[in-house]
Design a protein around this motif. Structure first.
Motif, PDB file in Angstrom:
ATOM      1  N   PHE A   1       0.855  -1.185   0.000  1.00  0.00           N
ATOM      2  CA  PHE A   1       0.000   0.000   0.000  1.00  0.00           C
ATOM      3  C   PHE A   1       0.888   1.231   0.000  1.00  0.00           C
ATOM      4  O   PHE A   1       2.116   1.128   0.090  1.00  0.00           O
ATOM      5  CB  PHE A   1      -0.958  -0.005   1.208  1.00  0.00           C
ATOM      6  N   ASN A   2       0.282   2.391  -0.123  1.00  0.00           N
ATOM      7  CA  ASN A   2       1.035   3.637  -0.293  1.00  0.00           C
ATOM      8  C   ASN A   2       1.871   3.945   0.941  1.00  0.00           C
ATOM      9  O   ASN A   2       1.338   4.309   1.993  1.00  0.00           O
ATOM     10  CB  ASN A   2       0.066   4.790  -0.589  1.00  0.00           C
ATOM     11  N   VAL A   3       3.175   3.811   0.809  1.00  0.00           N
ATOM     12  CA  VAL A   3       4.078   4.022   1.943  1.00  0.00           C
ATOM     13  C   VAL A   3       4.102   5.490   2.356  1.00  0.00           C
ATOM     14  O   VAL A   3       4.303   5.816   3.535  1.00  0.00           O
ATOM     15  CB  VAL A   3       5.490   3.511   1.599  1.00  0.00           C
ATOM     16  N   TYR A   4       3.894   6.410   1.404  1.00  0.00           N
ATOM     17  CA  TYR A   4       3.894   7.837   1.735  1.00  0.00           C
ATOM     18  C   TYR A   4       2.699   8.189   2.615  1.00  0.00           C
ATOM     19  O   TYR A   4       2.822   8.952   3.573  1.00  0.00           O
ATOM     20  CB  TYR A   4       3.881   8.672   0.456  1.00  0.00           C
ATOM     21  N   ASP A   5       1.538   7.612   2.298  1.00  0.00           N
ATOM     22  CA  ASP A   5       0.362   7.820   3.133  1.00  0.00           C
ATOM     23  C   ASP A   5       0.574   7.235   4.522  1.00  0.00           C
ATOM     24  O   ASP A   5       0.163   7.818   5.536  1.00  0.00           O
ATOM     25  CB  ASP A   5      -0.880   7.177   2.496  1.00  0.00           C
ATOM     26  N   ALA A   6       1.232   6.070   4.583  1.00  0.00           N
ATOM     27  CA  ALA A   6       1.479   5.422   5.873  1.00  0.00           C
ATOM     28  C   ALA A   6       2.352   6.302   6.769  1.00  0.00           C
ATOM     29  O   ALA A   6       2.079   6.453   7.970  1.00  0.00           O
ATOM     30  CB  ALA A   6       2.143   4.067   5.662  1.00  0.00           C
TER      31      ALA A   6
ATOM     32  N   LEU B   1      -6.195  16.204  -0.206  1.00  0.00           N
ATOM     33  CA  LEU B   1      -7.180  16.174  -1.282  1.00  0.00           C
ATOM     34  C   LEU B   1      -7.105  17.364  -2.227  1.00  0.00           C
ATOM     35  O   LEU B   1      -7.703  17.333  -3.294  1.00  0.00           O
ATOM     36  CB  LEU B   1      -8.598  16.090  -0.694  1.00  0.00           C
ATOM     37  N   VAL B   2      -6.352  18.391  -1.843  1.00  0.00           N
ATOM     38  CA  VAL B   2      -6.283  19.596  -2.693  1.00  0.00           C
ATOM     39  C   VAL B   2      -4.844  19.934  -3.058  1.00  0.00           C
ATOM     40  O   VAL B   2      -4.410  19.734  -4.196  1.00  0.00           O
ATOM     41  CB  VAL B   2      -6.967  20.807  -2.001  1.00  0.00           C
ATOM     42  N   THR B   3      -4.071  20.442  -2.092  1.00  0.00           N
ATOM     43  CA  THR B   3      -2.741  20.960  -2.432  1.00  0.00           C
ATOM     44  C   THR B   3      -1.752  19.873  -2.847  1.00  0.00           C
ATOM     45  O   THR B   3      -0.883  20.109  -3.693  1.00  0.00           O
ATOM     46  CB  THR B   3      -2.139  21.748  -1.245  1.00  0.00           C
ATOM     47  N   HIS B   4      -1.858  18.663  -2.259  1.00  0.00           N
ATOM     48  CA  HIS B   4      -0.898  17.602  -2.560  1.00  0.00           C
ATOM     49  C   HIS B   4      -1.570  16.338  -3.084  1.00  0.00           C
ATOM     50  O   HIS B   4      -1.017  15.243  -2.961  1.00  0.00           O
ATOM     51  CB  HIS B   4      -0.066  17.270  -1.320  1.00  0.00           C
ATOM     52  N   ARG B   5      -2.735  16.496  -3.678  1.00  0.00           N
ATOM     53  CA  ARG B   5      -3.403  15.333  -4.244  1.00  0.00           C
ATOM     54  C   ARG B   5      -2.612  14.830  -5.465  1.00  0.00           C
ATOM     55  O   ARG B   5      -2.329  15.581  -6.395  1.00  0.00           O
ATOM     56  CB  ARG B   5      -4.825  15.696  -4.671  1.00  0.00           C
ATOM     57  N   GLY B   6      -2.252  13.561  -5.435  1.00  0.00           N
ATOM     58  CA  GLY B   6      -1.512  12.970  -6.545  1.00  0.00           C
ATOM     59  C   GLY B   6      -0.014  13.210  -6.503  1.00  0.00           C
ATOM     60  O   GLY B   6       0.713  12.719  -7.364  1.00  0.00           O
ATOM     61  N   VAL B   7       0.480  13.970  -5.507  1.00  0.00           N
ATOM     62  CA  VAL B   7       1.912  14.255  -5.430  1.00  0.00           C
ATOM     63  C   VAL B   7       2.685  13.025  -4.959  1.00  0.00           C
ATOM     64  O   VAL B   7       3.728  12.673  -5.507  1.00  0.00           O
ATOM     65  CB  VAL B   7       2.181  15.451  -4.483  1.00  0.00           C
ATOM     66  N   TYR B   8       2.162  12.359  -3.920  1.00  0.00           N
ATOM     67  CA  TYR B   8       2.837  11.185  -3.371  1.00  0.00           C
ATOM     68  C   TYR B   8       2.145   9.927  -3.886  1.00  0.00           C
ATOM     69  O   TYR B   8       1.370   9.286  -3.178  1.00  0.00           O
ATOM     70  CB  TYR B   8       2.820  11.234  -1.848  1.00  0.00           C
ATOM     71  N   VAL B   9       2.453   9.572  -5.121  1.00  0.00           N
ATOM     72  CA  VAL B   9       1.837   8.399  -5.757  1.00  0.00           C
ATOM     73  C   VAL B   9       2.746   7.197  -5.575  1.00  0.00           C
ATOM     74  O   VAL B   9       3.955   7.283  -5.746  1.00  0.00           O
ATOM     75  CB  VAL B   9       1.584   8.651  -7.259  1.00  0.00           C
ATOM     76  N   HIS B  10       2.150   6.086  -5.217  1.00  0.00           N
ATOM     77  CA  HIS B  10       2.878   4.832  -5.040  1.00  0.00           C
ATOM     78  C   HIS B  10       2.454   3.874  -6.141  1.00  0.00           C
ATOM     79  O   HIS B  10       1.337   3.963  -6.653  1.00  0.00           O
ATOM     80  CB  HIS B  10       2.559   4.251  -3.657  1.00  0.00           C
ATOM     81  N   LYS B  11       3.328   2.949  -6.511  1.00  0.00           N
ATOM     82  CA  LYS B  11       3.008   2.035  -7.607  1.00  0.00           C
ATOM     83  C   LYS B  11       1.756   1.213  -7.329  1.00  0.00           C
ATOM     84  O   LYS B  11       1.044   0.826  -8.258  1.00  0.00           O
ATOM     85  CB  LYS B  11       4.186   1.100  -7.888  1.00  0.00           C
ATOM     86  N   SER B  12       1.451   0.972  -6.045  1.00  0.00           N
ATOM     87  CA  SER B  12       0.244   0.211  -5.716  1.00  0.00           C
ATOM     88  C   SER B  12      -1.022   1.005  -6.007  1.00  0.00           C
ATOM     89  O   SER B  12      -2.099   0.442  -6.126  1.00  0.00           O
ATOM     90  CB  SER B  12       0.260  -0.203  -4.240  1.00  0.00           C
TER      91      SER B  12
END
Length: 351
Positions: free
Chosen positions: A121-126, A179-190
């Motif tokens: 899962f997205n390690v940046y979100d974690a 959801l606004v300023t950094h949406r899609g910035v930290y994308v993980h391959k999963s």
């Protein structure tokens, strides 16, 4: 098959809840009927939010699921506050943190891990969530407890109100960030590996079902609160155990089911977002909102937990961070979280 069971539970449970409350049936019988009905209604809330979230992506999908899942507990807690059951409300908040981080995440990791050797899962979100979890539980919950030792009740309540306002502001800022300023910035391959899924219901139908289920849950929850004292006395349960285990499991039934299903489908971003996102919403939004709402009732609720509740929440946060911070999980890590939940459940039962 499962959906048919929930449909029958709603079809039978809602009328029985109304009839039983009007005819003053046994509180223990009503307690069982109310709990089963709320769980069945929560399943519909979960399915409706999943349908609405299909086109919105894992982050918004998990947010929607956590929000409407927590709506059940928020409704139950408001009615409990109205009855002056502050200890039950604080215990249910503790139970939500433990339930989401240990039971929901644990079952998700365990069930998904039985089917897949490794799940990413997205390690940046974690890592982002790890910082918020430490702030919300270890900082915002511990500070009022420590400072209240040297404060009067009025000063403790004032501190709780101040902390609550800051928590709500930070939660809104976190949503704006992700959801606004950094949406899609930290994308993980999963994030791109998850398959496209068709919505079970259309937007209109999902909104109608969601609204109807929420109204029904509000009615049943108000009646459920009135059975707590009798049930606790009958079974020898403490208010702490009812709040930490019973109310938390019933109130978070929607997230429990949804997260496990998502993990089984290998949609770990959604599963983790539901479990951790729901915890953050409880700590940063629901708990402070309840503190502010309690000001309208005769009995106010300061943001002060008991020592066992604080230690259990801190241990849960640290364990979840250590296990999830690498963005990878398996069934054994799920079993570890479940073992921690069972140990704490036994402790709260005997306390």
């Amino acid at each position: 098959m499962v959906n048919k069971v929930f449909f029958l539970a709603v079809l039978i449970g809602v009328p029985l809840s109304v009839i039983g409350s009007l005819m003053h049936w046994s509180p223990v019988l009503l307690f069982i009927i109310y709990c089963l009905t709320i769980i069945a209604l929560a399943s519909y809330m979960g399915r409706a939010t999943e349908s609405l979230a299909v086109v919105a992506g894992p982050q918004i999908g998990g947010l929607l699921n956590a929000t409407f899942g927590n709506a059940v507990e928020l409704i139950i807690s408001i009615f409990a506050l109205k009855e002056g059951l502050v200890e039950v409300v604080l215990a249910s908040l503790t139970g939500s943190v433990l339930g989401n981080l240990l039971l929901v995440a644990g079952l998700s990791f365990f069930v998904g891990g039985l089917k897949y050797k490794r799940q990413a899962f997205n390690v940046y979100d974690a890592r982002h969530n790890a910082g918020l979890l430490i702030f919300a539980v270890i900082v915002a919950f511990v500070i009022p407890e420590v400072f209240s030792i040297e404060m009067t009740e009025g000063e403790t309540l004032t501190l709780s109100i101040g902390v609550s306002i800051i928590l709500i502001a930070l939660y809104l800022a976190a949503l704006f960030f992700r959801l606004v300023t950094h949406r899609g910035v930290y994308v993980h391959k999963s994030d791109t590996a998850e398959e496209h899924e068709e919505a079970e219901w259309g937007k209109g139908k999902a909104l109608i079902i969601l609204g109807a289920a929420t109204v029904a849950v509000a009615y049943v929850s108000e009646n459920l609160v009135h059975t707590f004292e009798v049930v606790a006395e009958r079974f020898g349960w403490s208010e702490l155990f009812i709040g930490v285990i019973i109310v938390a499991i019933v109130g978070n039934a929607a997230e429990h089911a949804s997260a496990i299903i998502m993990a089984y489908k290998n949609k770990m971003n959604v599963a983790v977002e539901i479990a951790v996102g729901s915890t953050l919403q409880i700590a940063l939004f629901v708990a402070p909102v309840l503190v502010l709402v309690s000001l309208m009732f005769p009995t106010t609720m300061p943001l002060v937990f008991t020592l066992p509740e604080l230690i259990a929440m801190i241990a849960s946060v640290l364990l979840m961070i250590i296990i999830s911070n690498d963005g990878d999980t398996n069934w054994f890590e799920g079993a570890t979280l479940l073992a921690a939940y069972v140990i704490m459940g036994i402790g709260f039962y005997l306390l």
